[in-house]
Design an enzyme around this catalytic site. Structure first.
Site, PDB file in Angstrom:
ATOM      1  N   ASP A  30       1.052   2.055   9.860  1.00  0.00           N
ATOM      2  CA  ASP A  30       1.894   2.708   8.852  1.00  0.00           C
ATOM      3  C   ASP A  30       2.703   3.840   9.465  1.00  0.00           C
ATOM      4  O   ASP A  30       3.868   4.049   9.112  1.00  0.00           O
ATOM      5  CB  ASP A  30       1.036   3.253   7.709  1.00  0.00           C
ATOM      6  CG  ASP A  30       0.543   2.153   6.778  1.00  0.00           C
ATOM      7  OD1 ASP A  30       1.162   1.069   6.765  1.00  0.00           O
ATOM      8  OD2 ASP A  30      -0.463   2.375   6.076  1.00  0.00           O
ATOM      9  N   LYS A  83      -8.683  -1.898   3.094  1.00  0.00           N
ATOM     10  CA  LYS A  83      -8.266  -1.139   4.282  1.00  0.00           C
ATOM     11  C   LYS A  83      -9.381  -0.279   4.878  1.00  0.00           C
ATOM     12  O   LYS A  83      -9.382  -0.010   6.083  1.00  0.00           O
ATOM     13  CB  LYS A  83      -7.052  -0.263   3.957  1.00  0.00           C
ATOM     14  CG  LYS A  83      -5.768  -1.047   3.788  1.00  0.00           C
ATOM     15  CD  LYS A  83      -4.581  -0.101   3.661  1.00  0.00           C
ATOM     16  CE  LYS A  83      -3.265  -0.857   3.666  1.00  0.00           C
ATOM     17  NZ  LYS A  83      -2.104   0.060   3.701  1.00  0.00           N
TER      18      LYS A  83
END
Length: 280
Positions: free
Chosen positions: A103, A67
């Site tokens: 997210d 990520k």
């Protein structure tokens, strides 16, 4: 619809439920595209991006351990990815390869769906934990105008997040009872209560009546925290919807259709979770 090839990459990746999720949408909207899991070891990341355009990828999802590492291979990242220091979605935009982080939108979308009205003006939220999910929750709650307090076993980590975003506070767990008394929303972002992990042991007695309780854990779907909160009459929100809602923006970028999070899709993933994780 224009065909496209999308992916989810990580190391390992076999556990991902994203292919089931995006496969459902591809079939539902009759899109001639594909979405596949790809195991990319850290030492192979540069080679993967060297052939990205030639491989015909329209984009994809990124999970651990990539990520942060993918950022150097992108043309730019969006505001959320910059704020959270992580990318979980990649897409092409005007010829540039862009990285974003969904997210936060997944976290907020889940609450909006399952606890409408949770974000009333002047609300106060308490977040348990200080990892990536806590950062996403804090970032999203600040966007909605809530007052945010983070509690973590190591107070310094909670304080670091509070300083990073500003306008919120960080605490050790000893401050929790007093914070719960004023809380309109309690969010657990730790792995405690997850199947195979120790339980989250907190006393909900001080929690403000009417508060919403959200656990980002979704295996089991109803954690001990949610069960205890429901017994006290609180509205509860499980973590599965965060997985579902965070996928919407990526699918829209890749395939040109904004998909709907349906009861059928939720049931599909719940059945898979229960089949593959006895006791969940």
């Amino acid at each position: 619809m224009t065909a496209g090839r999308a992916f989810v990459m990580g190391h390992p990746i076999a556990h991902s439920r994203s292919p089931m999720l995006h496969g459902y949408w591809l079939e539902r909207y009759r899109i001639a595209g594909s979405y596949q899991p790809i195991d990319v070891a850290p030492e192979d990341l540069a080679g993967f991006f060297a052939n990205f355009r030639e491989a015909g990828w329209v984009g994809g999802n990124v999970t651990v351990p990539h990520k942060l590492a993918v950022i150097e291979y992108l043309d730019r990242i969006d505001e959320a990815a910059a704020a959270l220091g992580a990318v979980n979605t990649i897409w092409w935009q005007d010829g540039a390869l862009v990285g974003g982080n969904t997210d936060c939108t997944g976290f907020l979308g889940n609450l909006d769906e399952l606890a409408p009205g949770w974000d009333r003006a002047g609300g106060r939220a308490v977040i348990l934990g200080a990892g990536g999910a806590a950062r996403a929750a804090a970032y999203g709650l600040r966007q909605r105008g809530l007052s945010v307090a983070l509690c973590n076993r190591t107070a310094e980590r909670a304080e670091d997040i509070a300083r990073h975003f500003g306008g919120m506070s960080g605490h050790g767990m000893d401050a929790l009872p007093g914070l719960l008394a004023e809380a309109d929303l309690l969010v657990n972002t730790t792995s405690l209560g997850m199947l195979g992990k120790p339980p989250l042991e907190i006393d909900l007695a001080p929690l403000k009546p009417g508060a919403v309780v959200h656990d980002v854990v979704y295996v089991p779907l109803e954690t001990g925290l949610l069960k205890a909160a429901r017994a006290r009459g609180h509205r509860t929100v499980d973590g599965l919807g965060m997985l579902l809602h965070q996928a919407v923006d990526g699918f829209r970028h890749w395939f040109g259709t904004t998909p709907e999070v349906t009861a059928e899709l939720r049931a599909l993933l719940i059945d898979d979770i229960r089949a593959k994780t006895p006791g969940a």
